[in-house]
Structures are given as C-alpha cells and as structure tokens.
Design a protein around this motif. Structure first.
Motif, mmCIF file in Angstrom:
data_model
loop_
_atom_site.group_PDB
_atom_site.id
_atom_site.type_symbol
_atom_site.label_atom_id
_atom_site.label_comp_id
_atom_site.label_asym_id
_atom_site.label_seq_id
_atom_site.Cartn_x
_atom_site.Cartn_y
_atom_site.Cartn_z
ATOM 1 N N ARG A 224 -13.449 1.657 -33.898
ATOM 2 C CA ARG A 224 -12.584 2.538 -33.062
ATOM 3 C C ARG A 224 -12.765 2.723 -31.746
ATOM 4 N N GLU A 225 -11.937 3.509 -30.930
ATOM 5 C CA GLU A 225 -12.248 3.925 -28.787
ATOM 6 C C GLU A 225 -12.412 2.917 -28.949
ATOM 7 N N GLU A 226 -13.617 3.330 -27.971
ATOM 8 C CA GLU A 226 -13.588 2.245 -26.849
ATOM 9 C C GLU A 226 -13.859 0.824 -27.553
ATOM 10 N N VAL A 227 -14.788 1.052 -28.786
ATOM 11 C CA VAL A 227 -15.144 -0.104 -29.055
ATOM 12 C C VAL A 227 -14.644 -1.847 -28.823
ATOM 13 N N PRO A 228 -13.642 -1.834 -29.785
ATOM 14 C CA PRO A 228 -12.751 -3.198 -30.030
ATOM 15 C C PRO A 228 -12.625 -4.170 -28.649
ATOM 16 N N HIS A 229 -12.002 -2.997 -27.273
ATOM 17 C CA HIS A 229 -12.031 -3.846 -26.608
ATOM 18 C C HIS A 229 -13.605 -4.564 -25.747
ATOM 19 N N SER A 230 -14.327 -4.083 -25.992
ATOM 20 C CA SER A 230 -16.059 -4.250 -25.514
ATOM 21 C C SER A 230 -16.608 -4.708 -26.871
ATOM 22 N N ASN B 144 -10.137 -5.161 -15.638
ATOM 23 C CA ASN B 144 -11.711 -5.676 -15.209
ATOM 24 C C ASN B 144 -11.835 -7.706 -15.579
ATOM 25 N N GLU B 145 -12.813 -8.318 -15.685
ATOM 26 C CA GLU B 145 -13.110 -9.691 -14.753
ATOM 27 C C GLU B 145 -12.790 -10.613 -16.018
ATOM 28 N N GLU C 238 -24.869 -6.633 -24.220
ATOM 29 C CA GLU C 238 -25.056 -6.816 -22.728
ATOM 30 C C GLU C 238 -23.791 -6.041 -22.058
ATOM 31 N N LYS C 239 -24.868 -5.501 -21.246
ATOM 32 C CA LYS C 239 -24.012 -4.316 -20.059
ATOM 33 C C LYS C 239 -23.054 -5.199 -19.672
ATOM 34 N N ASN C 240 -21.874 -4.180 -19.470
ATOM 35 C CA ASN C 240 -20.621 -4.536 -18.957
ATOM 36 C C ASN C 240 -20.647 -6.496 -18.729
ATOM 37 N N TRP C 241 -21.027 -6.431 -19.857
ATOM 38 C CA TRP C 241 -20.351 -7.767 -20.178
ATOM 39 C C TRP C 241 -18.889 -8.786 -19.446
ATOM 40 N N ARG C 242 -17.841 -8.005 -19.553
ATOM 41 C CA ARG C 242 -17.014 -7.668 -18.987
ATOM 42 C C ARG C 242 -16.662 -7.884 -17.786
#
Length: 302
Positions: free
Chosen positions: A206-212, A71-72, A281-285
């Motif tokens: 856990r799971e996807e949270v840390p990267h988001s 992603n960006e 903030e949806k899809n901020w990455r």
C-alpha cells in the motif's frame, strides 16, 4: 481462387494510466504478458505481445500511461510511450468509460493528431455503464473525426473485442510474418517473471511502496527434475519500506512468493522454486545508472 493476402503490423496501445491497456493486450493475445493492477502507472516498459493466426500477425505494443513526470523513472516511462509511436502501423487509443474525458486524454489526442497512420479509439469498461450512459459518453468525445473508428468494449469481459480484432486486421497492411507463430512476446522469460513478481507486490502492499518497487531476476536455472529455480530481488527505496514488504513474521513476502509462483508456473508450464530477497537502493528512481541496471533504459535488454 487467389490466395488471401497475409497481413501484419505493429499496433501501439496508448492512453492515460489505468485505462485498461494491459488488460486489453492480454485479452487480445490470449496470454498474460503485461501485469495488471488497480494502481496507476503499473506498466513501465514498452511491452510487445504477439498475436498470430493463418491470416495475420499483430504485434501489440503496450505503452506506459502518459502522465506528468515526477522523477527520472516517470520521464523514462513517458519517453517510452512517445517512442512507441514512431514506427507503428496503427495507433489504438483507449479511454476509460467510467471517468469523464479530462485534460490527460485531450493531451494524448493532441499528441497523436498529427500522425499519419490509422488511429482507432477504444472506449473501455462499457460493462460498467448503462446503455444511456454509454451513449452520453460517446457524445462527449472531442475530435472523434481524427479516428477511423470509435469502438466500445470491455477488456475485462471480452465484450466487443472480436469486433476490434476484425477492424484491426482489415486496416493493417499486407506484410510478412515477423515472429514465429508460437511466440507471444519479444521479451525474455526473466522479464515476464520479474513483472509477475512485481504485480504481486503491487497487489499486496500500500501507500508509497508500489511506485518505489523494482524487481530483478538474478538467475533462472532448471534442475535435473525439470524444476526451475528462480532467485529474484525486490528493490525498494527506503529502509522503512522493507518492513512493509516483509510483513509481520514474514507474512507479506511469503504471500508475494506464493501468488507469484502460481502465475510463473502457468507461464513456464513446470514447477518452480522461488526465492525472494529484499534490497534497499536509496532514490533509485532518480538514479540513471540504477534505472538502466533495473531495465528502464532505451538500450536495456528488457
């Protein structure tokens, strides 16, 4: 007797995600500047830490782990790592001795092979290997001749770090003292504070949270009793992640605050009041405007 020349320079620390770059930099400087986590891609910005003694000043640049962008934000992290190599006096590449040398390591070696500045190879986490396994690992290193030296150490225990220091100072050029002797980072306090909060999110979710997750600090103000009041936002991408951050009965966010407050008080040397807010903030990455706002931009104040 002639005066001993003062040496100084910028040293970029590069390597795949999770090889121990942040741990080593914190060990070298003697202070916690970069956050640490078992999760890959913890470091997102180009973080500079400064070591100064009577004979030398070394500015260490801890770069994000180089990896294939998804992603960006990932693209920004890779560009940050590559940019860090442009004007440094030395490159310190790290390998993780507990993992076989793979395509990612070879990719980075190929990237730096043509650069003319001195290069050191550091094999980290040797405390987890027997002497026989260490010897076998060192024999498996491709193109060792591209490095001035290959050093083995443990960033966690400090074993071998003194030898690395000596090697760095020997190989650095004579130069000026770029920063005051008591300065340990080129980042403002609010940046380090936001990273310490993010570190606790990484460790407690856990799971996807840390990267988001991103963390922003809205304000830091000292009151008449010398207590620092900090108001910070934990940014996530989806409403479903909000419940994970807050936890049942608010237990997770409370623990994030308790743990972060202890680390921040060590940094600031005073008591703090920390209030955390969770925002979606949806899809901020993948949003360049949001990335810049959250500090992931070449021109950002971070």
């Amino acid at each position: 007797m002639p005066e001993k020349p003062f040496k100084s320079g910028f040293v970029a620390i590069v390597g795949r995600p999770n090889v121990g770059k942040s741990t080593l930099m914190n060990r070298l400087v003697g202070e916690k500047i970069a956050i640490m986590s078992e999760k890959a891609q913890t470091t997102r910005n180009r973080i500079q830490a400064i070591y100064t003694d009577e004979d030398a000043q070394i500015i260490f640049i801890d770069t994000p782990g180089i990896h294939k962008p998804k992603n960006e934000l990932d693209d920004y992290m890779d560009q940050t790592a590559y940019t860090a190599l442009e004007d440094v006096d030395m490159i310190l590449m790290m390998l993780n001795a507990t993992e076989a040398i793979g395509p990612g390591d070879r990719f980075i070696m190929d990237k730096i092979a043509g650069l003319t500045m001195p290069k050191l190879l550091v094999v980290n986490k040797i405390d987890q290997l027997s002497s026989e396994d260490q010897a076998a690992y060192l024999k498996s290193i491709p193109k060792p001749d591209m490095f001035q030296q290959v050093l083995s150490l443990s960033a966690l225990t400090g074993d071998g770090v003194d030898q690395l220091f000596q090697t760095l100072i020997e190989d650095l050029p004579e130069g000026p003292q770029y920063y005051p002797a008591d300065q340990i980072s080129d980042h403002p306090e609010y940046f380090v504070v936001s990273e310490m909060i993010r570190e606790q999110v990484l460790q407690l979710t856990r799971e996807e949270v840390p990267h988001s997750v991103a963390v922003t600090v809205d304000s830091m103000q000292r009151d008449e009793h010398d207590k620092v009041h900090i108001y910070a936002n934990i940014i996530i991408e989806r409403n479903s992640q909000k419940g994970i951050i807050i936890g049942k009965g608010g237990r997770v966010i409370k623990q994030i605050g308790v743990n972060a407050r202890k680390e921040i008080e060590k940094l600031l040397g005073t008591k703090i009041y920390l209030e955390l807010f969770v925002k979606v903030e949806k899809n901020w990455r993948n949003n360049k405007a949001r990335l810049k706002e959250f500090g992931y931009s070449e021109k950002s104040n971070y």
